[in-house]
Design a protein around this motif. Sequence first.
Motif, PDB file in Angstrom:
ATOM      1  N   ILE B  17     -32.248  38.164 -40.723  1.00  0.00           N
ATOM      2  CA  ILE B  17     -32.899  36.981 -40.168  1.00  0.00           C
ATOM      3  C   ILE B  17     -34.012  37.416 -39.240  1.00  0.00           C
ATOM      4  N   SER B  18     -33.763  38.391 -38.385  1.00  0.00           N
ATOM      5  CA  SER B  18     -34.776  38.868 -37.451  1.00  0.00           C
ATOM      6  C   SER B  18     -36.064  39.239 -38.172  1.00  0.00           C
ATOM      7  N   ASP B  19     -35.951  40.056 -39.248  1.00  0.00           N
ATOM      8  CA  ASP B  19     -37.144  40.498 -39.978  1.00  0.00           C
ATOM      9  C   ASP B  19     -37.929  39.328 -40.533  1.00  0.00           C
ATOM     10  N   ASP B  20     -37.230  38.427 -41.222  1.00  0.00           N
ATOM     11  CA  ASP B  20     -37.911  37.281 -41.825  1.00  0.00           C
ATOM     12  C   ASP B  20     -38.547  36.401 -40.771  1.00  0.00           C
ATOM     13  N   GLN B  21     -37.791  36.188 -39.697  1.00  0.00           N
ATOM     14  CA  GLN B  21     -38.309  35.314 -38.644  1.00  0.00           C
ATOM     15  C   GLN B  21     -39.551  35.911 -38.002  1.00  0.00           C
ATOM     16  N   ILE B  22     -39.513  37.229 -37.779  1.00  0.00           N
ATOM     17  CA  ILE B  22     -40.677  37.866 -37.163  1.00  0.00           C
ATOM     18  C   ILE B  22     -41.877  37.762 -38.094  1.00  0.00           C
ATOM     19  N   ALA B  23     -41.675  38.005 -39.383  1.00  0.00           N
ATOM     20  CA  ALA B  23     -42.779  37.893 -40.333  1.00  0.00           C
ATOM     21  C   ALA B  23     -43.337  36.481 -40.344  1.00  0.00           C
ATOM     22  N   ASP B  24     -42.445  35.500 -40.267  1.00  0.00           N
ATOM     23  CA  ASP B  24     -42.879  34.097 -40.251  1.00  0.00           C
ATOM     24  C   ASP B  24     -43.703  33.801 -39.011  1.00  0.00           C
ATOM     25  N   LEU B  25     -43.229  34.302 -37.882  1.00  0.00           N
ATOM     26  CA  LEU B  25     -43.943  34.055 -36.630  1.00  0.00           C
ATOM     27  C   LEU B  25     -45.309  34.738 -36.642  1.00  0.00           C
ATOM     28  N   VAL B  26     -45.361  35.953 -37.212  1.00  0.00           N
ATOM     29  CA  VAL B  26     -46.645  36.665 -37.269  1.00  0.00           C
ATOM     30  C   VAL B  26     -47.646  35.858 -38.092  1.00  0.00           C
ATOM     31  N   SER B  27     -47.181  35.263 -39.216  1.00  0.00           N
ATOM     32  CA  SER B  27     -48.138  34.500 -40.027  1.00  0.00           C
ATOM     33  C   SER B  27     -48.538  33.200 -39.321  1.00  0.00           C
ATOM     34  N   LYS B  28     -47.611  32.611 -38.553  1.00  0.00           N
ATOM     35  CA  LYS B  28     -47.959  31.407 -37.787  1.00  0.00           C
ATOM     36  C   LYS B  28     -49.010  31.739 -36.739  1.00  0.00           C
ATOM     37  N   LEU B  29     -48.811  32.896 -36.102  1.00  0.00           N
ATOM     38  CA  LEU B  29     -49.759  33.361 -35.092  1.00  0.00           C
ATOM     39  C   LEU B  29     -51.134  33.554 -35.717  1.00  0.00           C
ATOM     40  N   GLN B  30     -51.134  34.154 -36.912  1.00  0.00           N
ATOM     41  CA  GLN B  30     -52.395  34.418 -37.577  1.00  0.00           C
ATOM     42  C   GLN B  30     -53.165  33.128 -37.818  1.00  0.00           C
TER      43      GLN B  30
END
Lengths: 188, 93
Positions: B17-30
């Motif tokens: 979950i951590s990995d997916d969530q971080i990737a999701d947040l990075v794309s939201k940030l982008q």
Amino acid sequence: MRNPSSLKQEILKKWVMGLQICSSSKKEMTILERKKAIKLSADIAMASARNASKYWSRALIANASKQDENKALLDHILGCDLEKIKKKSSIVSIKRKKIVLRSKKILKKRVKNIGVASYIAKRLVKKRTQLLKRLVPGGESMDELSLMEETLDYIVSLRAQVDVMRHLANASMHLDHKVSSSMDQMLL
Amino acid sequence: MSSRRSRSRQSGSATRISDDQIADLVSKLQRLIPELRTRRSDMVSASKVLQETCNYIRSLHREVDDLSDRLSELLASTDDNSAEAAIIRSLLM
């Protein structure tokens, strides 16, 4: 999702409140003092706009409360919530420290079997994460996941703050021009 | 036995979950950052997103500082008793 213009309205309302408090407490202010008051009021307004529900906003308020001269302003805008917010910001940092240690362990496990390019990439990410932690209020005690979430919210709030301030600055400038030109017309 | 199974499932899924969530947040940030918004998310590295995020936050901080400067000069006129001062003051009331 959340309404961006309602956020701006909240920020404007609290900012104006703060400005009134600052100007009523000190009649004669130097330009520098006035600037500090404007900026501080804007920051507190931004942080408290959604009831300081985010960690960065509580950290910002807690930092501001460390200086005695800010107490009156904080009391007026936050009221009795101030103590609650300060307590909440110190409790959460202990919890987050545990999460930080755990996520560091998870990272270490994954780095072991990875090639050089990924290793360099990870170090770059680590370096930039450290920079980001220093930019977001309270960032130092956040785990990576929370840092990202808090950064998203912080950026949205900063943008709203900038918009509100820019609009007031432009409105004041236009009023200045309008009033002085209409005054000129009246006097002619 | 069932408690052991659920415990290991929990720790395994926590990492996933951590990995997916971080990737999701990075794309939201982008998507939030003007510099990177138009680029495809799979072509922008996490470190680039972080770098541009830091730059963006710094530029927003600078803008707030500049606007505070501007406003402190504009609102300084509320000290004198002109009509402009009264109107600007009424903006704040």
